[in-house]
Design an enzyme around this catalytic site. Sequence first.
Site: not given
Ligand SMILES: *Cc1c(COP(=O)(O)O)cnc(C)c1O
Length: 395
Positions: A86, A108, A375
């Site tokens: 993020k 938000e 992610s």
């Molecule tokens: C917030 C988050 C997501 C989901 O958000 P996307 O906008 O779909 O990427 C996925 N993985 C992690 C680790 C997150 O913090």
Amino acid sequence: MKPNGHFGPYGGQYVAETLMGPLAELAKAYDEAKQDPEFQREFQAILKEYVGRESPITVCRRLSEKLGGATIVLKREDLNHTGAHKVNNTIGQALLAKRMGKKRLIAETGAGMHGVATATVAALLGMPCDVYMGAIDVKRQAPNVQRMQMLGARVVAVEEGSATLKDAMNEALRDWVTNCDDTFYVIGTVAGPYPYPDMVRDFQRVIGDEARRQCLEKFGRLPDQAIACVGGGSNAMGLFAGFLDDKDVKLVGVEAGGKGIASGEHAASINGGRLGVLHGSKTMLLQTDVGNIIDTYSVSAGLDYPGVGPEHCWLHDTGRAEYSVICDDEAIAAFDDLCRYEGIIPALESSHALAEAIKRAPTLPKETILLVNLSGRGDKDMENIMAYKKAHAGV
Ligand SMILES: *Cc1c(COP(=O)(O)O)cnc(C)c1O
């Protein structure tokens, strides 16, 4: 993309008249920044020296061997400063805010991760920051509330409606309408009105661009499939963007199936939703027959977004990407596998993408490369996972 940010029938700008001006100003500023080498240089420098990019790719040797099929390779966004993808986006938007002469950031947040990523860059760039969060989420996500406060942000608990993410979105938009002269609204995923879906994808495409180059370097070829979880869709869109023109690379988005689509308790907007308008954008979303937004459910709080980025809907309709569903139990099993076989504790969100790869791997030859976007890291999920395991012990 067509003018005004449409992806086929999706996207656009469905906002109050008073926001059309600020959105036009933002679109123009972003367009200029995008083409300004100085802006790009500053963005890249922070990604390198503050976030710690580039993030590596890691071959899962033991896990792939156990599955006896395709080779699973991870793109390690979990190794970024703040522990997830993020921050790539919040850095980009905060730099744009500074460039536009804005003095204050608002955001938000649902699970709190985007709030933390925004509070982080607000501290880095010395800007005050207000984060709107549903009052129920404030209670559920206490550690992230503390993190934001520690970083100097103000967390505003929203009591309206169901006191969750969609209510926080409404409050943030209301704040922006009132204060757009000096305030920049930082959106955390590839959703919202144009230009946000484009802008967030562009800031996150560093994931796909790096991974593409790294695969070519390490394997001498591109991966066969690129797999990512989809909440709002920013980590997936960032990964996909690097491979969109490589028609032989299959793109796979993975939605949160919660307790199963049939149960109604899930967060799968593409697989289980219908066309509507949310957060200023036309997209697939989870709603009742009369169009009220349904509160989503997933064991992973970060996938709990009732809509999905409009570009994903279009990639789905055109067949360029496919979107599958992984349920809570499958994500937890994948989480365990990565911990035990590779010594990596993944975020529960990312565990959904991993679970899809684990499902596919045994049916494919060893030469097949499944690139999974990891992610984020799972430290934030410990309590949640322990509670899930306790509740399901012996089931
Ligand atoms: C917030 C988050 C997501 C989901 O958000 P996307 O906008 O779909 O990427 C996925 N993985 C992690 C680790 C997150 O913090």
